[in-house]
Scaffold this motif. Structure first.
Motif, PDB file in Angstrom:
ATOM      1  N   PRO A 155      28.857  43.845  31.307  1.00 40.04           N
ATOM      2  CA  PRO A 155      28.496  42.742  32.211  1.00 40.04           C
ATOM      3  C   PRO A 155      29.088  41.377  31.904  1.00 40.04           C
ATOM      4  CG  PRO A 155      26.609  44.147  31.882  1.00 40.04           C
ATOM      5  CD  PRO A 155      27.678  44.673  30.981  1.00 40.04           C
ATOM      6  N   PRO A 156      29.000  40.834  30.673  1.00 41.32           N
ATOM      7  CA  PRO A 156      29.583  39.507  30.447  1.00 41.32           C
ATOM      8  C   PRO A 156      31.085  39.460  30.710  1.00 41.32           C
ATOM      9  CG  PRO A 156      28.067  40.067  28.680  1.00 41.32           C
ATOM     10  CD  PRO A 156      28.273  41.326  29.476  1.00 41.32           C
ATOM     11  N   MET A 157      31.805  40.521  30.311  1.00 39.67           N
ATOM     12  CA  MET A 157      33.256  40.544  30.518  1.00 39.67           C
ATOM     13  C   MET A 157      33.599  40.726  31.990  1.00 39.67           C
ATOM     14  SD  MET A 157      34.628  42.584  27.126  1.00 39.67           S
ATOM     15  CE  MET A 157      33.709  44.088  27.435  1.00 39.67           C
ATOM     16  N   ILE A 158      32.815  41.541  32.696  1.00 43.92           N
ATOM     17  CA  ILE A 158      33.031  41.720  34.141  1.00 43.92           C
ATOM     18  C   ILE A 158      32.835  40.395  34.862  1.00 43.92           C
ATOM     19  CG2 ILE A 158      32.180  42.863  36.234  1.00 43.92           C
ATOM     20  CD1 ILE A 158      31.196  45.141  34.321  1.00 43.92           C
ATOM     21  N   GLN A 160      33.022  37.347  33.698  1.00 41.29           N
ATOM     22  CA  GLN A 160      34.058  36.370  33.366  1.00 41.29           C
ATOM     23  C   GLN A 160      35.377  36.676  34.074  1.00 41.29           C
ATOM     24  OE1 GLN A 160      34.341  33.565  32.220  1.00 41.29           O
ATOM     25  NE2 GLN A 160      36.031  33.240  30.794  1.00 41.29           N
ATOM     26  N   LEU A 161      35.802  37.931  34.058  1.00 38.13           N
ATOM     27  CA  LEU A 161      37.114  38.266  34.610  1.00 38.13           C
ATOM     28  C   LEU A 161      37.134  38.258  36.136  1.00 38.13           C
ATOM     29  CD1 LEU A 161      38.144  41.023  32.064  1.00 38.13           C
ATOM     30  CD2 LEU A 161      39.338  38.859  32.449  1.00 38.13           C
ATOM     31  N   TYR A 162      36.049  38.741  36.772  1.00 37.02           N
ATOM     32  CA  TYR A 162      36.044  38.808  38.223  1.00 37.02           C
ATOM     33  C   TYR A 162      35.929  37.438  38.880  1.00 37.02           C
ATOM     34  CZ  TYR A 162      36.382  43.708  39.560  1.00 37.02           C
ATOM     35  OH  TYR A 162      36.860  44.965  39.823  1.00 37.02           O
ATOM     36  N   ARG A 163      35.585  36.393  38.126  1.00 41.77           N
ATOM     37  CA  ARG A 163      35.530  35.061  38.734  1.00 41.77           C
ATOM     38  C   ARG A 163      36.785  34.237  38.451  1.00 41.77           C
ATOM     39  NH1 ARG A 163      32.514  30.774  35.671  1.00 41.77           N
ATOM     40  NH2 ARG A 163      32.888  31.190  33.464  1.00 41.77           N
ATOM     41  N   ILE A 171      42.686  42.149  36.822  1.00 41.36           N
ATOM     42  CA  ILE A 171      41.291  42.297  36.409  1.00 41.36           C
ATOM     43  C   ILE A 171      41.016  43.738  35.992  1.00 41.36           C
ATOM     44  CG2 ILE A 171      38.885  42.203  37.197  1.00 41.36           C
ATOM     45  CD1 ILE A 171      39.794  39.890  39.072  1.00 41.36           C
ATOM     46  N   ARG A 172      41.453  44.681  36.824  1.00 43.01           N
ATOM     47  CA  ARG A 172      41.215  46.103  36.525  1.00 43.01           C
ATOM     48  C   ARG A 172      41.856  46.506  35.210  1.00 43.01           C
ATOM     49  NH1 ARG A 172      42.071  47.170  42.249  1.00 43.01           N
ATOM     50  NH2 ARG A 172      44.259  47.528  41.808  1.00 43.01           N
ATOM     51  N   THR A 173      43.126  46.146  35.025  1.00 40.53           N
ATOM     52  CA  THR A 173      43.823  46.569  33.807  1.00 40.53           C
ATOM     53  C   THR A 173      43.231  45.893  32.580  1.00 40.53           C
ATOM     54  OG1 THR A 173      45.536  44.902  34.268  1.00 40.53           O
ATOM     55  CG2 THR A 173      46.015  47.171  34.898  1.00 40.53           C
ATOM     56  N   ALA A 174      42.799  44.656  32.711  1.00 44.26           N
ATOM     57  CA  ALA A 174      42.175  43.964  31.579  1.00 44.26           C
ATOM     58  C   ALA A 174      40.892  44.667  31.162  1.00 44.26           C
ATOM     59  CB  ALA A 174      41.882  42.510  31.949  1.00 44.26           C
ATOM     60  N   LEU A 175      40.043  44.991  32.123  1.00 46.34           N
ATOM     61  CA  LEU A 175      38.779  45.647  31.810  1.00 46.34           C
ATOM     62  C   LEU A 175      38.998  47.058  31.266  1.00 46.34           C
ATOM     63  CD1 LEU A 175      36.592  44.452  34.828  1.00 46.34           C
ATOM     64  CD2 LEU A 175      36.193  43.936  32.410  1.00 46.34           C
ATOM     65  N   ILE A 176      39.939  47.788  31.850  1.00 46.83           N
ATOM     66  CA  ILE A 176      40.232  49.138  31.367  1.00 46.83           C
ATOM     67  C   ILE A 176      40.767  49.087  29.935  1.00 46.83           C
ATOM     68  CG2 ILE A 176      41.754  51.135  31.671  1.00 46.83           C
ATOM     69  CD1 ILE A 176      41.486  50.684  34.724  1.00 46.83           C
ATOM     70  N   ARG A 231      35.295  42.043  44.845  1.00 49.27           N
ATOM     71  CA  ARG A 231      34.566  41.107  43.995  1.00 49.27           C
ATOM     72  C   ARG A 231      33.072  41.166  44.302  1.00 49.27           C
ATOM     73  NH1 ARG A 231      38.176  37.455  41.444  1.00 49.27           N
ATOM     74  NH2 ARG A 231      40.259  37.542  42.347  1.00 49.27           N
ATOM     75  N   ARG A 232      32.735  41.262  45.589  1.00 48.74           N
ATOM     76  CA  ARG A 232      31.327  41.334  45.982  1.00 48.74           C
ATOM     77  C   ARG A 232      30.678  42.610  45.428  1.00 48.74           C
ATOM     78  NH1 ARG A 232      31.556  39.799  51.281  1.00 48.74           N
ATOM     79  NH2 ARG A 232      30.966  37.689  50.664  1.00 48.74           N
ATOM     80  N   ILE A 233      31.395  43.725  45.516  1.00 51.30           N
ATOM     81  CA  ILE A 233      30.882  44.986  44.958  1.00 51.30           C
ATOM     82  C   ILE A 233      30.644  44.839  43.458  1.00 51.30           C
ATOM     83  CG2 ILE A 233      31.521  47.371  44.421  1.00 51.30           C
ATOM     84  CD1 ILE A 233      32.974  47.421  47.151  1.00 51.30           C
ATOM     85  N   ALA A 234      31.591  44.187  42.769  1.00 51.69           N
ATOM     86  CA  ALA A 234      31.456  44.003  41.323  1.00 51.69           C
ATOM     87  C   ALA A 234      30.204  43.209  40.990  1.00 51.69           C
ATOM     88  CB  ALA A 234      32.695  43.293  40.770  1.00 51.69           C
ATOM     89  N   PHE A 235      29.950  42.139  41.728  1.00 52.61           N
ATOM     90  CA  PHE A 235      28.801  41.304  41.414  1.00 52.61           C
ATOM     91  C   PHE A 235      27.482  41.978  41.788  1.00 52.61           C
ATOM     92  CE2 PHE A 235      32.050  37.774  41.822  1.00 52.61           C
ATOM     93  CZ  PHE A 235      32.136  37.579  40.452  1.00 52.61           C
ATOM     94  N   ILE A 236      27.490  42.774  42.857  1.00 52.61           N
ATOM     95  CA  ILE A 236      26.276  43.535  43.200  1.00 52.61           C
ATOM     96  C   ILE A 236      25.954  44.528  42.089  1.00 52.61           C
ATOM     97  CG2 ILE A 236      25.357  45.285  44.780  1.00 52.61           C
ATOM     98  CD1 ILE A 236      26.782  43.800  47.055  1.00 52.61           C
ATOM     99  N   LEU A 237      26.998  45.145  41.536  1.00 51.98           N
ATOM    100  CA  LEU A 237      26.770  46.093  40.446  1.00 51.98           C
ATOM    101  C   LEU A 237      26.281  45.387  39.179  1.00 51.98           C
ATOM    102  CD1 LEU A 237      29.678  48.568  41.017  1.00 51.98           C
ATOM    103  CD2 LEU A 237      27.254  49.068  41.134  1.00 51.98           C
ATOM    104  N   LEU A 238      26.639  44.121  39.011  1.00 52.51           N
ATOM    105  CA  LEU A 238      26.070  43.360  37.906  1.00 52.51           C
ATOM    106  C   LEU A 238      24.557  43.241  38.067  1.00 52.51           C
ATOM    107  CD1 LEU A 238      28.520  40.376  37.232  1.00 52.51           C
ATOM    108  CD2 LEU A 238      27.992  42.277  35.712  1.00 52.51           C
TER     109      LEU A 238
END
Length: 254
Positions: A155-158, A160-163, A171-176, A231-238
Motif C-alpha cells: 500500500p504505501p509504495m502503491i 506513492q507511485l500511482y500519484r 509505475i507497473r515495472t517499478a512495482l513489479i 489509477r482509480r482502480i488502484a486507489f479503490i484497491l487501497l
C-alpha cells in the motif's frame, strides 16, 4: 501433502487471476492469493506465503523481460534501499509489541491506507512534479515496515507511485521490480532457514508454467482502461487493503 485435484484446480485459477491482475497493475498478487486461497484452508498461510514469493519471482522475470528500461530508477533506488532494513525492523517491532498494541496499530494503519485510497479514488490526477528521493525513501521505509509487521508491503509504495507524474508502464515495472526484490530476499531467507518444504516446491512447480502464460497475457492483452481509470482502480484497491487490515481486528474485538 499435496492437495486433491478438486482443491488444486480452484487454487490454480486464483493464482492465474492474481498473476494477470498483478501484471497489468503492478500489484495485487499477494493480496489476492492470500485473501482467496487462505479462505479455503487448503494449505497453511506460511505455505501460501512461500508459494506467493516463488510465483512472484516467476511473474516478475517474465513481466520485466525487455522492459527494465521502463523502471524509473530515480524513484525505485531510494525505495529499494529503505525497504529491506524497514522490513526487519517491522518483524522485530511486532515481536516486542503486546498483542493489544499491535492490534491498535494495525487498525490505525488500515484507516490511514483506506483514507488515502478513498481521498484519491475519485480524483486520480498525478502530482505536477515528481517527488524527491527523500519522499520515495520514506514511502519505501513505510512499505517495508508494513510488510514486516503485517505481511502487506504494497500500500504505501502503491500510493506513492500511482500519484507520481509517471506513465503506467513506469509505475507497473517499478512495482513489479520492487515486489520481485522483496520476494527474492524472502525466498532466500526461508531457504537458508530450511523452511522451504516439498509442498511449496511442488505447488509452485505446478503453477509456474501457467504463471508464465498469465503474465504474457497481461503484457500483451491488458484491459482497455484509460490511465485515469487504472489509477482509480488502484486507489479503490487501497481502500480494500485498508479494510482487510481493519476487519480481522474489529471482528476479534466484537
Amino acid at each position: 501433502m499435496i492437495p486433491a485435484l478438486s482443491d488444486l484446480v480452484p487454487f490454480v485459477l486464483v493464482v492465474l487471476f492474481a498473476v494477470y491482475f498483478h501484471t497489468v497493475t503492478g500489484f495485487g498478487l499477494a493480496m489476492i492469493i492470500m485473501g482467496l486461497a487462505s479462505a479455503t484452508g487448503m494449505v497453511s498461510v506460511a505455505t501460501l506465503a512461500s508459494i506467493v514469493s516463488i510465483v512472484t519471482l516467476m511473474n516478475s522475470g517474465v513481466a520485466l523481460r525487455g522492459r527494465l528500461h521502463h523502471v524509473p530508477w530515480k524513484a525505485v533506488n531510494p525505495m529499494l534501499i529503505a525497504v529491506f532494513p524497514a522490513s526487519v525492523l517491522g518483524v522485530v517491532a511486532l515481536d516486542y509489541l503486546s498483542s493489544e498494541a499491535a492490534d491498535v496499530i494495525q487498525v490505525l494503519l488500515g484507516l490511514v491506507i483506506a483514507y488515502g485510497g478513498l481521498s484519491l479514488a475519485w480524483q486520480p490526477r498525478p502530482l505536477s512534479l515528481i517527488s524527491g528521493s527523500g519522499s520515495f525513501a520514506c514511502f519505501g521505509f513505510l512499505g517495508g515496515l508494513v510488510g514486516g509487521m503485517f505481511g502487506i508491503p504494497g500500500p504505501p509504495m502503491i500510493f506513492q507511485l500511482y500519484r507520481q507524474p509517471l506513465t503506467l508502464a513506469q509505475i507497473r515495472t517499478a512495482l513489479i521490480f520492487l515486489n520481485a526484490a522483496i520476494a527474492g530476499a524472502r525466498t532466500l531467507f526461508v531457504a537458508i532457514q530450511g523452511q522451504l518444504h516439498m509442498q511449496e516446491l511442488v505447488l509452485s512447480a505446478i503453477c509456474l508454467p501457467l504463471v508464465a502464460l498469465a503474465t504474457l497475457a497481461g503484457k500483451h492483452y491488458p484491459p482497455p482502461f484509460s490511465p485515469q481509470a487504472m489509477r482509480r482502480i488502484a486507489f479503490i484497491l487501497l481502500v480494500l487493503m485498508g479494510l482487510t487490515l481493519i476487519a480481522p481486528v474489529v471482528l476479534q474485538w466484537m
